[in-house]
Design a protein around this motif. Sequence first.
Motif, PDB file in Angstrom:
ATOM      1  N   LEU A 671       0.826  -1.216   0.000  1.00 22.18           N
ATOM      2  CA  LEU A 671       0.000   0.000   0.000  1.00 22.18           C
ATOM      3  C   LEU A 671       0.859   1.265   0.000  1.00 22.18           C
ATOM      4  N   VAL A 672       1.903   1.249   0.803  1.00 21.51           N
ATOM      5  CA  VAL A 672       2.772   2.429   0.899  1.00 21.51           C
ATOM      6  C   VAL A 672       3.359   2.766  -0.464  1.00 21.51           C
ATOM      7  N   ARG A 673       3.752   1.748  -1.209  1.00 21.06           N
ATOM      8  CA  ARG A 673       4.428   1.989  -2.477  1.00 21.06           C
ATOM      9  C   ARG A 673       3.504   2.596  -3.529  1.00 21.06           C
ATOM     10  N   LEU A 674       2.208   2.541  -3.262  1.00 26.82           N
ATOM     11  CA  LEU A 674       1.279   3.202  -4.172  1.00 26.82           C
ATOM     12  C   LEU A 674       1.476   4.717  -4.119  1.00 26.82           C
ATOM     13  N   ARG A 749     -10.494   1.841  -1.259  1.00 28.65           N
ATOM     14  CA  ARG A 749     -10.806   3.264  -1.002  1.00 28.65           C
ATOM     15  C   ARG A 749      -9.832   4.170  -1.738  1.00 28.65           C
ATOM     16  N   MET A 750      -8.571   3.782  -1.770  1.00 33.60           N
ATOM     17  CA  MET A 750      -7.562   4.601  -2.444  1.00 33.60           C
ATOM     18  C   MET A 750      -7.850   4.713  -3.935  1.00 33.60           C
ATOM     19  N   VAL A 751      -8.289   3.618  -4.525  1.00 29.78           N
ATOM     20  CA  VAL A 751      -8.616   3.642  -5.959  1.00 29.78           C
ATOM     21  C   VAL A 751      -9.792   4.582  -6.193  1.00 29.78           C
ATOM     22  N   GLU A 752     -10.820   4.430  -5.352  1.00 31.09           N
ATOM     23  CA  GLU A 752     -12.018   5.287  -5.523  1.00 31.09           C
ATOM     24  C   GLU A 752     -11.676   6.755  -5.401  1.00 31.09           C
ATOM     25  N   GLN A 753     -10.735   7.041  -4.494  1.00 30.07           N
ATOM     26  CA  GLN A 753     -10.390   8.442  -4.246  1.00 30.07           C
ATOM     27  C   GLN A 753      -9.259   8.926  -5.153  1.00 30.07           C
ATOM     28  N   GLY A 754      -8.822   8.068  -6.074  1.00 32.64           N
ATOM     29  CA  GLY A 754      -7.762   8.484  -6.997  1.00 32.64           C
ATOM     30  C   GLY A 754      -6.429   8.726  -6.321  1.00 32.64           C
ATOM     31  N   LEU A 755      -6.142   7.947  -5.279  1.00 36.35           N
ATOM     32  CA  LEU A 755      -4.944   8.192  -4.489  1.00 36.35           C
ATOM     33  C   LEU A 755      -3.791   7.244  -4.816  1.00 36.35           C
ATOM     34  N   THR A 756      -3.976   6.460  -5.889  1.00 33.73           N
ATOM     35  CA  THR A 756      -2.858   5.595  -6.280  1.00 33.73           C
ATOM     36  C   THR A 756      -1.979   6.394  -7.234  1.00 33.73           C
ATOM     37  N   GLN A 757      -0.687   6.146  -7.246  1.00 30.62           N
ATOM     38  CA  GLN A 757       0.275   6.957  -8.008  1.00 30.62           C
ATOM     39  C   GLN A 757       0.094   6.826  -9.502  1.00 30.62           C
TER      40      GLN A 757
END
Lengths: 757, 201
Positions: A671-674, A749-757
């Motif tokens: 997760l961190v590496r995202l 949640r990160m994908v939904e919020q567009g928080l992946t790099q």
Amino acid sequence: MAATWKEELAPAMAPELAREIDVFESQVELCRQGKIDEKIFAETRLRRGVYGQRYDNGQRHDGMRTRTLNFPRKGLAKGPGTEFDAPGMMRIKIPFGALTPRQLEVLAEIAEEYSNGILHVTTRQDIQYHFVHLDDTPDLMRRLASVGITTREACGNSVRNVTACQVAGVCPTESFDVSPYAHALADFLLGHDDAQDFGRKFKVAFSGCQTPGCGLSRMHDLGYIARIRREEGPEGPVLHRGFEFFVGGGLGAVPQQAKVFDEFLPEAELLPTAQAVCRVFGRLGEKKNRARARLKFLVNKLGLEEFRRLVLDERAKLPEDPRWLAYLADIAPVDAAIRPPSEFNPASVPAAMAEEFQAWRTTNVEDQRQAGYAVVTLALPLGDLTSEQTRRLADVARKYVGNSVRLTVEQNIVLRWVPQGDLLSLYQDLRELRLHRPGAGTIIDVTSCPGTDTCKLGISSSRGLAWELSERLAAQNDSLNAAVRGLRIKVSGCFNSCGQHHVGDLGFLGVSRKVNGYTVPHFQVVLGGEWGNNAGAFGLGVGAVPSKRIPDVVERITGVFIQEREGNEAFQAFIKRKGKTFVRELIQDLLTVPAYDVDRSFYSDWGDPREYTIGDLGVGECAGEVVSPVDFGLQASERDLFESQEQLEKESFQDAADMAYRAMLQAAKTLVRLQERDVADEPEAIVEAFRRRLLDTRLFHDPFAGAKFAHYFLRAHAATDIEASPEEARQRIEEAQLFIEAAHACYGRMVEQGLTQ
Amino acid sequence: MSALTATRLGVRFYLTEDAEVDLADCVPVFHRWIQEEALSDILIDVSDYTHVPDGPGVLLVAHEASYGFDDADGRLGLQYRVRRPEWLQGQSPAGKWRRVLGAAATAAALLEGETAMMRGARFRTDEFDVSIADRLVAPNTDATLEQLEGSMKALFSRAFGVNKVELRRQGEKRTMFSVRVRTGSQMPVGDVVSNLEALAA
């Protein structure tokens, strides 16, 4: 003797290699138990070189009807639509084709014990085994690892085998030996984090020279041609090594020449620039539409200038890696002579052998750059040799050349550093092994992909045609005009071009046609490609011809070539001058298919008596499944959790607790590496980044449990030096399970919020 | 681990020296066997390796085993080899050889019946080879032979209806374990099948 290969070979294997294979073995076990996602397992095994094979969907047309293959564990899959028990293909990467005698011996053993006794040399300097069962693959990998061979990333959406011209280091026309560079880049990119997120395969090639240029650098995703730049220094000229650097080449259905990224890429920039390209490709490359996911499409879409800008921009941001330059401090040839140079003595050849020896020497022996030595090519029939031949070839290598054995992209083997004075003795030894076939690199040395023999995507029998052509032309060899004898024929079973038909003088790719209600095997004829000059040009398609008429096509076209060429006009120039319409008219009468009741042989393919069908075509695994690094990472954490449960069952409580912690650490790192790509691999760094990026921001918070699951991880990290009791081990495992579930939810949640790099 | 646990067993029957059979003729025969389900194995495919000198010839690949008709070392023969160890699971050492020999002999007898291809050629039963493709449990050493010869001799003498069977290990240490078996029998290979079936009953 140990009870298992794992125990037997443990002292001989690098611990990290041993661990990787153990992990794969546990994944196979999870697959056997139906506990791993099919897509993920398919990509996992592809990235270990474990490939599918024709009929692995459990269906096969026997010439009369489609028959179900009732494998014992019916319904158990090793990938989407792929039966667990169906035999598969194993691809072994041999970086720049270099093999040692000991490696040859182990390769021979594996062919006998797990396959059909045959080693197949591919058009990318790999070895392939067919009819291998998945259950055998971990031990197969261990035995290879014990002699320094890995199957990692041989298939799938990864950096495939790095190839190089087979005469690198001994070639009279090379700028310098590219072998150490190919070796360094292969090692550097193997398993590299920046090469794990591709939407498609990625191929790299090195060549020592522009012409004759047998490294095929212009048809690869990354291609390198060795260059020397001379600069005047205060104390005289200084020679710098570098490469003409190409990007975005490839064959496939739509071939494309690579574009020049840099006319002179200094050697120090070889590794970091490749890494930067990987980052750009991983970030921006197409991942949904597999047909447009190769690097060439990205380069076209962006334009070369923009692509270059992005790569150089990425290069500037890369964290320093000591590996970029470390190998340059000690650049050395990969192999060397083991016997002194000597001159060949023609008088030593017995009269009874003179003719055959001379025929062999003319085509299979080339002088090396180094006086007194030669490179000898073993022309393998369709790239195949037996386990016994391989084993005894190891003896021959030890006797004459040591480690100087290379596979070639024309599916042959070369022995380098052969003293000229040993040529006769070597020929006699090769003759004993029946590896003395002349005609290497000539028209009888036909290259072919596996085609319908074993490939799920094969449309027509490329190997059947290739051998038919080879035999017919060999029978005519003495009467063939030298200009024809020097042509190259390449055959692919389908449009995916694994036989590299685009760069043959005469290329053929498998297609089918409906004729009077029957499906008839055909080959599309492609003429005038240029293999030399690093795959200098692609051929011209002139139309589809029934498979059984292809030998007539070859005879007719080569015949007209000799009659109508202008002076010493090359075949490629001849075809270009004459044009597609001329050739089409020339072979027009050969396009017809006799009626079924007149000649049924047209309705079967070469070497296969079954009535032809395309019903056996399957879904290829060449493209692999696109599985994101997050999927892989979280799957790895679940695998670690599984192992921790196994340790608990064995009452190894400390191991169980440690593995459970490791499972959590793996999920956290994923997760961190995202958000922080270059986070160090150290637990402290991961934990710190996890706190900062995911805990303090409440991203990891569960809607109901809040930060509870995150604290399971932090507590486990804090307790790594404390001995775990059985109860604590059990609890740690339970908490790891909950943490991993929370990691999946957090990713969502990160994908939904567009928080992946 | 004892060689008695080995499962990747193989048997090779040779045709008599006067046999004149074209390897390539076996390709359509093996394809037809798949159509007709001529053997009890899960028959998968036919691979033609006749282009490789001393190679596996024409292979009929099944899930459990492979059948190869070849001319390795200049002698025409049928090579049977177990591919999946689980097929022999639970069998005693003699039981394993009984099953393997039975399967090989069945295929050999069937092949003899392909008169267009075989033109009257017959498989020898006075000598044949057995092998094990597992260097971990059965390296090619005298020690391996010592472990196996008791069960092998007992079974082979009953299968071939002879009192004495001679075993001679072949090859070098790095090759697969391989034994030349001499029985002196003149029994047709079909009768070997019958004997083995009777032993199993």
